[in-house]
Design a protein around this motif. Structure first.
Motif, PDB file in Angstrom:
ATOM      1  N   ASP A   1       0.831  -1.207   0.000  1.00  0.00           N
ATOM      2  CA  ASP A   1       0.000   0.000   0.000  1.00  0.00           C
ATOM      3  C   ASP A   1       0.865   1.256   0.000  1.00  0.00           C
ATOM      4  O   ASP A   1       0.618   2.189  -0.761  1.00  0.00           O
ATOM      5  CB  ASP A   1      -0.902  -0.032   1.235  1.00  0.00           C
ATOM      6  CG  ASP A   1      -1.862   1.147   1.286  1.00  0.00           C
ATOM      7  OD1 ASP A   1      -2.759   1.214   0.419  1.00  0.00           O
ATOM      8  OD2 ASP A   1      -1.705   2.003   2.172  1.00  0.00           O
ATOM      9  N   ARG A   2       1.869   1.256   0.870  1.00  0.00           N
ATOM     10  CA  ARG A   2       2.735   2.433   0.978  1.00  0.00           C
ATOM     11  C   ARG A   2       3.420   2.722  -0.362  1.00  0.00           C
ATOM     12  O   ARG A   2       3.424   3.859  -0.837  1.00  0.00           O
ATOM     13  CB  ARG A   2       3.781   2.199   2.079  1.00  0.00           C
ATOM     14  CG  ARG A   2       4.481   3.460   2.515  1.00  0.00           C
ATOM     15  CD  ARG A   2       5.288   3.237   3.792  1.00  0.00           C
ATOM     16  NE  ARG A   2       4.453   2.744   4.877  1.00  0.00           N
ATOM     17  CZ  ARG A   2       4.657   1.596   5.532  1.00  0.00           C
ATOM     18  NH1 ARG A   2       5.661   0.817   5.208  1.00  0.00           N
ATOM     19  NH2 ARG A   2       3.850   1.229   6.509  1.00  0.00           N
ATOM     20  N   ALA A   3       3.978   1.684  -0.986  1.00  0.00           N
ATOM     21  CA  ALA A   3       4.650   1.876  -2.274  1.00  0.00           C
ATOM     22  C   ALA A   3       3.650   2.361  -3.323  1.00  0.00           C
ATOM     23  O   ALA A   3       3.964   3.225  -4.144  1.00  0.00           O
ATOM     24  CB  ALA A   3       5.299   0.566  -2.721  1.00  0.00           C
ATOM     25  N   GLY A   4       2.434   1.825  -3.292  1.00  0.00           N
ATOM     26  CA  GLY A   4       1.407   2.240  -4.250  1.00  0.00           C
ATOM     27  C   GLY A   4       1.040   3.713  -4.086  1.00  0.00           C
ATOM     28  O   GLY A   4       0.909   4.447  -5.059  1.00  0.00           O
ATOM     29  N   HIS A   5       0.890   4.141  -2.839  1.00  0.00           N
ATOM     30  CA  HIS A   5       0.529   5.547  -2.602  1.00  0.00           C
ATOM     31  C   HIS A   5       1.601   6.491  -3.139  1.00  0.00           C
ATOM     32  O   HIS A   5       1.288   7.481  -3.789  1.00  0.00           O
ATOM     33  CB  HIS A   5       0.353   5.809  -1.105  1.00  0.00           C
ATOM     34  CG  HIS A   5      -0.974   5.385  -0.565  1.00  0.00           C
ATOM     35  ND1 HIS A   5      -2.154   5.853  -1.073  1.00  0.00           N
ATOM     36  CD2 HIS A   5      -1.302   4.529   0.427  1.00  0.00           C
ATOM     37  CE1 HIS A   5      -3.165   5.302  -0.412  1.00  0.00           C
ATOM     38  NE2 HIS A   5      -2.678   4.479   0.505  1.00  0.00           N
ATOM     39  N   PHE A   6       2.867   6.174  -2.852  1.00  0.00           N
ATOM     40  CA  PHE A   6       3.913   7.157  -3.146  1.00  0.00           C
ATOM     41  C   PHE A   6       4.588   6.966  -4.499  1.00  0.00           C
ATOM     42  O   PHE A   6       5.154   7.911  -5.034  1.00  0.00           O
ATOM     43  CB  PHE A   6       4.930   7.186  -1.997  1.00  0.00           C
ATOM     44  CG  PHE A   6       4.314   7.718  -0.729  1.00  0.00           C
ATOM     45  CD1 PHE A   6       4.020   9.070  -0.606  1.00  0.00           C
ATOM     46  CD2 PHE A   6       3.965   6.871   0.313  1.00  0.00           C
ATOM     47  CE1 PHE A   6       3.416   9.578   0.544  1.00  0.00           C
ATOM     48  CE2 PHE A   6       3.356   7.367   1.474  1.00  0.00           C
ATOM     49  CZ  PHE A   6       3.078   8.718   1.583  1.00  0.00           C
ATOM     50  N   SER A   7       4.515   5.757  -5.067  1.00  0.00           N
ATOM     51  CA  SER A   7       5.155   5.537  -6.367  1.00  0.00           C
ATOM     52  C   SER A   7       4.165   5.081  -7.432  1.00  0.00           C
ATOM     53  O   SER A   7       4.548   4.938  -8.594  1.00  0.00           O
ATOM     54  CB  SER A   7       6.257   4.480  -6.245  1.00  0.00           C
ATOM     55  OG  SER A   7       7.121   4.783  -5.189  1.00  0.00           O
TER      56      SER A   7
ATOM     57  N   TRP B   1       0.764   2.210  -8.165  1.00  0.00           N
ATOM     58  CA  TRP B   1       0.704   0.752  -8.251  1.00  0.00           C
ATOM     59  C   TRP B   1       1.156   0.348  -9.651  1.00  0.00           C
ATOM     60  O   TRP B   1       0.929   1.073 -10.623  1.00  0.00           O
ATOM     61  CB  TRP B   1      -0.695   0.222  -7.900  1.00  0.00           C
ATOM     62  CG  TRP B   1      -1.705   0.250  -9.013  1.00  0.00           C
ATOM     63  CD1 TRP B   1      -2.607   1.247  -9.259  1.00  0.00           C
ATOM     64  CD2 TRP B   1      -1.932  -0.764 -10.003  1.00  0.00           C
ATOM     65  NE1 TRP B   1      -3.366   0.935 -10.344  1.00  0.00           N
ATOM     66  CE2 TRP B   1      -2.983  -0.298 -10.820  1.00  0.00           C
ATOM     67  CE3 TRP B   1      -1.355  -1.999 -10.281  1.00  0.00           C
ATOM     68  CZ2 TRP B   1      -3.467  -1.033 -11.905  1.00  0.00           C
ATOM     69  CZ3 TRP B   1      -1.830  -2.734 -11.359  1.00  0.00           C
ATOM     70  CH2 TRP B   1      -2.875  -2.249 -12.150  1.00  0.00           C
ATOM     71  N   GLY B   2       1.834  -0.783  -9.745  1.00  0.00           N
ATOM     72  CA  GLY B   2       2.341  -1.245 -11.038  1.00  0.00           C
ATOM     73  C   GLY B   2       3.768  -0.803 -11.290  1.00  0.00           C
ATOM     74  O   GLY B   2       4.433  -1.330 -12.181  1.00  0.00           O
TER      75      GLY B   2
ATOM     76  N   ILE C   1      -6.079   2.790  -7.320  1.00  0.00           N
ATOM     77  CA  ILE C   1      -5.979   3.354  -8.676  1.00  0.00           C
ATOM     78  C   ILE C   1      -4.855   4.386  -8.655  1.00  0.00           C
ATOM     79  O   ILE C   1      -4.505   4.899  -7.597  1.00  0.00           O
ATOM     80  CB  ILE C   1      -7.289   4.039  -9.144  1.00  0.00           C
ATOM     81  CG1 ILE C   1      -7.675   5.192  -8.205  1.00  0.00           C
ATOM     82  CG2 ILE C   1      -8.439   3.043  -9.235  1.00  0.00           C
ATOM     83  CD1 ILE C   1      -7.371   6.553  -8.725  1.00  0.00           C
ATOM     84  N   ASN C   2      -4.279   4.664  -9.807  1.00  0.00           N
ATOM     85  CA  ASN C   2      -3.312   5.762  -9.908  1.00  0.00           C
ATOM     86  C   ASN C   2      -4.042   6.999 -10.419  1.00  0.00           C
ATOM     87  O   ASN C   2      -4.735   6.944 -11.433  1.00  0.00           O
ATOM     88  CB  ASN C   2      -2.169   5.396 -10.849  1.00  0.00           C
ATOM     89  CG  ASN C   2      -1.265   4.329 -10.257  1.00  0.00           C
ATOM     90  OD1 ASN C   2      -1.244   4.114  -9.038  1.00  0.00           O
ATOM     91  ND2 ASN C   2      -0.519   3.636 -11.118  1.00  0.00           N
ATOM     92  N   ALA C   3      -3.893   8.103  -9.709  1.00  0.00           N
ATOM     93  CA  ALA C   3      -4.647   9.318 -10.039  1.00  0.00           C
ATOM     94  C   ALA C   3      -4.082   9.998 -11.280  1.00  0.00           C
ATOM     95  O   ALA C   3      -2.869  10.065 -11.470  1.00  0.00           O
ATOM     96  CB  ALA C   3      -4.605  10.284  -8.867  1.00  0.00           C
ATOM     97  N   ALA C   4      -4.992  10.484 -12.123  1.00  0.00           N
ATOM     98  CA  ALA C   4      -4.564  11.235 -13.305  1.00  0.00           C
ATOM     99  C   ALA C   4      -5.381  12.515 -13.460  1.00  0.00           C
ATOM    100  O   ALA C   4      -5.232  13.243 -14.428  1.00  0.00           O
ATOM    101  CB  ALA C   4      -4.701  10.362 -14.549  1.00  0.00           C
ATOM    102  N   ASP C   5      -6.251  12.767 -12.499  1.00  0.00           N
ATOM    103  CA  ASP C   5      -7.172  13.908 -12.608  1.00  0.00           C
ATOM    104  C   ASP C   5      -7.455  14.393 -11.183  1.00  0.00           C
ATOM    105  O   ASP C   5      -8.025  13.659 -10.387  1.00  0.00           O
ATOM    106  CB  ASP C   5      -8.467  13.410 -13.293  1.00  0.00           C
ATOM    107  CG  ASP C   5      -9.560  14.455 -13.306  1.00  0.00           C
ATOM    108  OD1 ASP C   5      -9.245  15.655 -13.175  1.00  0.00           O
ATOM    109  OD2 ASP C   5     -10.739  14.068 -13.440  1.00  0.00           O
TER     110      ASP C   5
END
Ligand SMILES: [Zn+2]
Length: 390
Positions: free
Chosen positions: A220-226, A228-229, A266-270
């Motif tokens: 989760d931590r890696a996903g938030h800051f870098s 996911w994927g 999800i990764n934010a784009a908006d």
């Protein structure tokens, strides 16, 4: 003045209207949600509880919770987690919001959020005009008693009453916090830091008791800051995969390991920044929840206007509903206890797609993230249920 149009005529905003609004992906409470897992685990251990998931009997159970490892995320990168992928039993839905404290309370009580009342990371304290952050367990000027804020008995208390001494393996810093007390009470805490230490602690605990939960937060931590994927996220997924494999190797005969998650991502784009929008701030007393699931608490008499403005600004990017609509839609479960209603925003704004509702001045850290969760999309709702038996 525009002439009345016959039904089916082109709407005024074809670019927006032609973009289909997705349907909220509703949690499968009562059939295949995280709320259905604890009772099913108890039933598999032979306790007199009805288990909806019909898990096979086991002499000992280890539940490995990998924070943020959504089922769709795992399915997109099977190469990062070959062991987990090979032992996938099915998927469950997280619940709403798809957020850690909410899901931990759901797993801890076997009840949906409308019952346990942990309906977001930041909730209004009704009657106090203050926001309570239940992840940090802080509310300015207030002391929140975890047993009062989340009074539903935990499954761990029920296990303890039945003679099982459940053990929770997690970092020492979690021990004694308000959140741990609210969602894990009844558990004996066993502190372990590194992945190796946690595997070893599980191995020891499985010799002493019949129910062990172990937590891993770095996916989760890696996903938030870098995101996911990405490389860092993939690295942590591989760590979780290896932990699961090593715990499975240490299972005594008759024991079972389940691996699941509290939500996906999800990764934010908006990004919609409430702190940069006079319109979105108008009539808003407090902004609660989190970027993918906002509780908007309004000034007296302003709810209607706020609802209208937020719907307009977030058209095509978020579901914006009243508290009553969110409750009636079953987002929190079949119903919401009357005493918890004030914790839900007068307006609830839930972005879909890759949109997040941030507050750059009030929440600078959360605003700068890449990965987010909380919403009612399959990427955030679906979590894996992995099973390994000995
Ligand atoms: Zn998270």
């Amino acid at each position: 003045m525009i002439d009345p149009q016959p039904s089916g005529a082109a709407p005024a905003e074809p670019s927006v209207a032609s973009r289909a609004v997705p349907v909220p992906y509703a949690p499968a409470y009562g059939t295949a949600s995280l709320a259905d897992l604890p009772g099913s685990l108890l039933a598999s251990l032979g306790l007199p509880v009805e288990g909806t998931l019909a898990l096979e009997p086991a002499s000992r159970v280890c539940l490995f919770l990998v924070d943020g490892l959504g089922a769709e995320l795992l399915a997109a990168h099977p190469e990062a987690a070959p062991f987990l992928t090979a032992h996938l039993r099915g998927t469950l839905t997280a619940g709403f919001p798809s957020s850690t404290p909410t899901s931990l309370a759901t797993l801890g009580t076997g009840a949906p959020p409308g019952e346990h009342g942990m309906v977001g990371i930041q909730m209004a304290v009704p009657g106090e005009g203050r926001l309570f952050n239940c992840l940090r367990w802080t509310a300015p000027g207030l002391s929140i008693d975890p047993d009062v804020w989340q009074p539903t008995p935990t499954v761990y208390e029920r296990m303890a009453a039945a003679g099982v001494e459940p053990v929770y393996v997690a970092p020492a810093s979690f021990d004694g916090t308000g959140l741990t007390r609210a969602v894990y009470r009844g558990m004996r805490h066993r502190a372990a830091e590194s992945p190796d230490e946690r595997v070893e602690a599980v191995r020891q605990a499985l010799r002493e008791t019949t129910f062990v939960t172990v937590y891993f937060g770095d996916v989760d931590r890696a996903g938030h800051f870098s995101g996911w994927g990405g490389a860092e996220w993939l690295e942590q997924v591989a760590v979780a995969d290896r932990m699961a494999e090593r715990i499975a190797e240490a299972l005594p005969p008759g024991a079972v390991l389940y691996v699941t998650a509290d939500h996906g991502m999800i990764n934010a784009a908006d990004r919609v920044d409430v702190d940069l929008s006079q319109d979105l701030r108008e009539g808003v007393l407090m902004l609660g929840g989190e970027p993918r699931a906002r509780h908007v608490y309004t000034s007296p008499g302003a709810a209607g206007a706020v609802l209208e403005t937020w719907r307009e600004v977030l058209r095509g990017r978020a579901w914006v509903v009243t508290r009553e609509e969110a409750v009636a839609a079953g987002w929190f479960g079949r119903g919401v206890r009357r005493e918890w209603l004030g914790r839900i925003g007068d307006v609830v704004a839930v972005p879909y797609g890759e949109c997040v509702i941030v507050a750059s001045a009030g929440e600078p850290v959360e605003t700068s993230m890449i990965g987010y969760h909380g919403s009612l999309t399959p990427a955030e709702q679906n979590v894996p249920l992995v099973e390994i038996r000995r």
